[in-house]
Design an enzyme around this catalytic site. Structure first.
Site, PDB file in Angstrom:
ATOM      1  N   ILE A 124      32.439  99.415 -60.257  1.00  0.00           N
ATOM      2  CA  ILE A 124      32.278  99.309 -61.712  1.00  0.00           C
ATOM      3  C   ILE A 124      33.593  98.888 -62.345  1.00  0.00           C
ATOM      4  CG2 ILE A 124      31.469 100.463 -63.789  1.00  0.00           C
ATOM      5  CD1 ILE A 124      30.149 102.553 -62.084  1.00  0.00           C
ATOM      6  N   ASP A 125      33.532  97.811 -63.107  1.00  0.00           N
ATOM      7  CA  ASP A 125      34.698  97.382 -63.881  1.00  0.00           C
ATOM      8  C   ASP A 125      34.933  98.395 -65.004  1.00  0.00           C
ATOM      9  OD1 ASP A 125      36.701  95.399 -64.841  1.00  0.00           O
ATOM     10  OD2 ASP A 125      35.330  95.328 -66.552  1.00  0.00           O
ATOM     11  N   LYS A 126      36.209  98.645 -65.317  1.00  0.00           N
ATOM     12  CA  LYS A 126      36.516  99.668 -66.326  1.00  0.00           C
ATOM     13  C   LYS A 126      36.269  99.168 -67.745  1.00  0.00           C
ATOM     14  CE  LYS A 126      40.828 100.622 -67.492  1.00  0.00           C
ATOM     15  NZ  LYS A 126      40.852 100.465 -68.981  1.00  0.00           N
ATOM     16  N   THR A 127      36.997  98.142 -68.143  1.00  0.00           N
ATOM     17  CA  THR A 127      36.987  97.708 -69.541  1.00  0.00           C
ATOM     18  C   THR A 127      35.656  97.066 -69.907  1.00  0.00           C
ATOM     19  OG1 THR A 127      39.357  97.300 -69.397  1.00  0.00           O
ATOM     20  CG2 THR A 127      38.185  96.342 -71.271  1.00  0.00           C
TER      21      THR A 127
END
Length: 704
Positions: A392-395
């Site tokens: 999962i990408d954070k931003t």
């Protein structure tokens, strides 16, 4: 121009009007679902044939079974009864069953044997045999005759088979119509008219089709938003549950985006249309659902290979059954041979096998859309259930993607306001969310921002440029390393800010450390719940970010994520996905930005946030319309339920045929003296198809 019609089992088949599929014989369906109630000509025709056939079959059945009751033949002499059966059964078989004979012939002509091949062979053999036995009984030797010396007729079997198959077709067509209800429900969300402002300031109700981009539209309390647009005036709460699935309304102010088909609360809004008609998010949702429903899951390839051999094997089984009964069966052995062969042909219908996968996919696609989960195709649905690692990408995925300025720290010789103005001047030309936070914060500063020349964006690192003869650079530690700087050359507060979960950007002016800017991106409310739900399903979760390790670890601790990959440049994200795949993991990647697109494409399943960029959504197999991390959980759950449903359907279809064919061939006769009637076989065959569709429709009741 008439709409194109396609086959639910063979999506490659396309015709300009209704009819039957030349490959599988199934009724074609309109490719485009509309709200208007279109007449289903196939259902109407099959219903009419069924009702007439039922009325004619009942007396045939009574006459055939009447001999079992004492005194019946005193009322109806046997010879007269045989002719009455012929008169009543003939229109049932020749008119009621005519579509089956046509499709059976087409299947042979197209070298694609299907269920209608077997039905037409079975009913044709039973009817022709009975006609010959009635008109020319002397042609038949003793092995065909019963104890009374007569040749048994099977008009009732042929008529009942046709009637039961017609009943199955009617039930199947009605059940299949329900699979399009999800799209109809989505289409029904859009309003029919909009209240447009004229150039002179008047308001007029106009059809939705007449709206254009740039039109100003009044949305009154309780009305649906007719387009995708931006609020110009007013304040209200909007019910966006059709996108997010969340019941709580969302407050909207000037500058906020609104979406077509969402419901306005008690306030009045003036909005500017940005997307109309086929370009709206609602239209995009409908298009994706329809596309997914028409696609084929990889497991369908195996089913197709099995089905290609299935009908020839069944015909061979019927021939072997006939031969064995003719050689080894009790008298009248040839009569038993005929009836058993017909039963084998009728019961072994491959329709349930062919419907098992596409029906589940169609229902699941609609169910997903109602929950804010859009699948690009059936392959994405099937692949998602095999995923064991979620990256999962954070931003913008775990966080809101809308950072706000938290702190400005100036180095010696510089002023905070000066640092902010120089940073904002650089960031004006950048599309990054961090840039927007800096520019927005500087909007309150007096004076115009310096004009920046020789601007250059360095992906994943920062920006550089010149302003007023001064050379400037603003970015992360990767940019500092490129410029031969170190973080310890800047104020010591940088590390403290990063430990507190802030994203820190360093400003260099004329080759000197000038200061730093810290921003914070709030975590989405459902992110922690989503992460814990993924862990509870036994999945491995990895957070991926280009942010500093200190900031990333802080966010990970708040969410309970154990594995973090920080400081990853956009070009490195796809490589990291490949590394995880090389470990034997099946990877789903969730992201929202342009820089996530390569990783989304490389992952086994890409999951894009609908609140992100179009490029990300084009690269993904799944789109979450609300951008809610819990959508990842819902998508995986729906995938598991769909694959389980498909397996149930296939299991039932295979077991049904595995048991049905031997029973029809006479497996029980040596022990129990039971011979399966073709009528029972026809009822079982119709039930198998309807049960598969009914099981697929159960997906609508799955709680996500």
């Amino acid at each position: 121009m008439p709409a194109d019609y396609i086959c639910p089992m063979c999506p490659e088949v396309r015709k300009p009007g209704p009819g039957a599929c030349p490959s599988c014989g199934m009724a074609l369906e309109p490719e485009t679902v509309t709200l208007e109630e279109e007449e289903n000509s196939e259902l109407k025709d099959m219903t009419r044939r069924f009702l007439v056939s039922l009325a004619l079959t009942l007396p045939v059945f009574v006459l055939a079974m009447g001999g079992m009751f004492p005194g019946f033949h005193e009322w109806v002499p046997p010879r007269a009864g045989r002719w009455v059966e012929f008169v009543f059964a003939s229109p049932v078989v020749l008119w009621g069953g005519w579509p089956f004979f046509v499709r059976g012939w087409q299947s042979l002509a197209n070298r694609s044997p299907n269920m209608f091949t077997l039905i037409s062979l079975g009913t044709g053999v039973a009817y022709v045999y009975s006609v010959v036995a009635l008109l020319l009984p002397d042609l038949f030797p003793a092995s065909f005759r019963s104890a009374t010396g007569q040749v048994d007729l099977y008009f009732e079997a042929a008529a009942v088979i046709v009637t039961l198959v017609l009943a199955g077709q009617v039930m199947e067509l009605r059940a299949r119509a329900k699979t399009g209800e999800a799209i109809k429900a989505l289409l029904g969300l859009a309003p029919k008219t909009a209240r447009r402002l004229t150039p002179c300031g008047h308001e007029r109700d106009v059809p939705l089709e007449s709206l254009n981009v740039g039109d100003q539209i009044r949305v009154r309390p309780g009305e649906k938003v007719p387009v995708d647009g931006i609020v110009l005036e007013g304040h209200s709460n909007i019910d966006e549950s059709m996108i997010s699935g969340e019941p709580l309304p969302v407050e909207k102010y000037p500058g906020d985006a609104v979406t077509c088909a969402t419901v306005n609360g008690t306030g009045s809004l003036l909005i500017e249309a940005r997307k109309v008609g086929a370009d709206t998010m609602l239209a995009h949702i409908v298009q994706m659902v329809a596309q997914a429903q028409r696609s084929r899951a990889p497991v369908q390839k195996l089913v197709d290979r099995v089905a290609a051999w299935f009908v020839p094997i069944v015909v061979l089984a019927a021939v072997v059954t006939f031969i064995l009964w003719g050689l080894l069966g009790p008298e009248p052995r040839m009569a038993h041979a005929v009836i058993s062969a017909v039963a084998v042909l009728i019961i072994a219908c491959p329709c349930a096998l062919g419907l098992a996968t596409p029906m589940s996919i169609m229902v699941a696609s609609g169910k997903g859309a109602q929950s804010g989960v859009l699948f690009r195709d059936a392959e994405a649905i099937e692949a998602l259930h095999r995923v064991n690692t979620v990256v999962i990408d954070k931003t913008g995925t775990l966080t809101q993607g809308k950072p706000r300025l938290e702190a400005v720290v100036a180095a010696e010789g510089f002023d905070k306001n000066e640092i902010l103005r120089l940073a904002a001047a650089l960031e004006q030309a950048s599309e990054h969310p961090l840039a927007a936070a800096v520019v927005e914060a500087a909007a309150d500063q007096p004076g115009d921002l310096p004009r920046v020349e020789q601007f250059e964006s360095r992906t994943g690192k920062g920006v550089v440029g010149t302003a007023g003869g001064r050379t400037m650079a603003l970015g992360n530690s990767a940019l500092l390393a490129e410029l031969d700087f170190k973080e310890n050359q800047f104020p010591e507060t940088a590390l403290d800010l990063q430990d507190a979960g802030r994203t820190v950007m360093f400003l260099v002016v004329d080759g000197n450390p000038a200061g730093l800017i810290a921003t914070a991106d709030p975590i989405k409310e459902t992110s922690r719940e989503a992460v814990q739900s993924l862990y509870s399903q036994g999945l491995r979760v990895v957070m991926l970010t280009g942010d500093s390790p200190a900031t990333a670890q802080t966010v990970a601790r708040q969410l309970g994520i154990e594995e973090v990959e920080a400081g990853v440049l956009p070009g490195e994200k796809a490589g990291l996905i490949r590394q995880i795949q090389q470990q034997g993991q099946v990877v789903a990647m969730a992201g929202d930005g342009i820089n996530d697109a390569p990783a989304l494409a490389v992952a086994d399943v890409g999951i894009a946030m609908g609140t992100g960029t179009d490029v990300a959504m084009e690269s993904a197999g799944v789109t979450l319309m609300a951008g809610d991390p819990m959508g990842i959980v819902r998508a995986i759950r729906l995938s598991h339920e769909t694959v389980r449903n498909i397996r149930q359907n296939l299991f039932f279809a295979f077991v049904y045929n595995g048991i049905g064919v031997p029973l029809a061939a006479g497996l029980l006769y040596p022990w129990f003296g039971i011979l399966l009637s073709p009528m029972i076989a026809a009822a079982a065959m119709s039930f198998s198809s309807v049960s598969v569709i009914s099981n697929a429709l159960r997906l609508n009741r799955v709680k996500l």
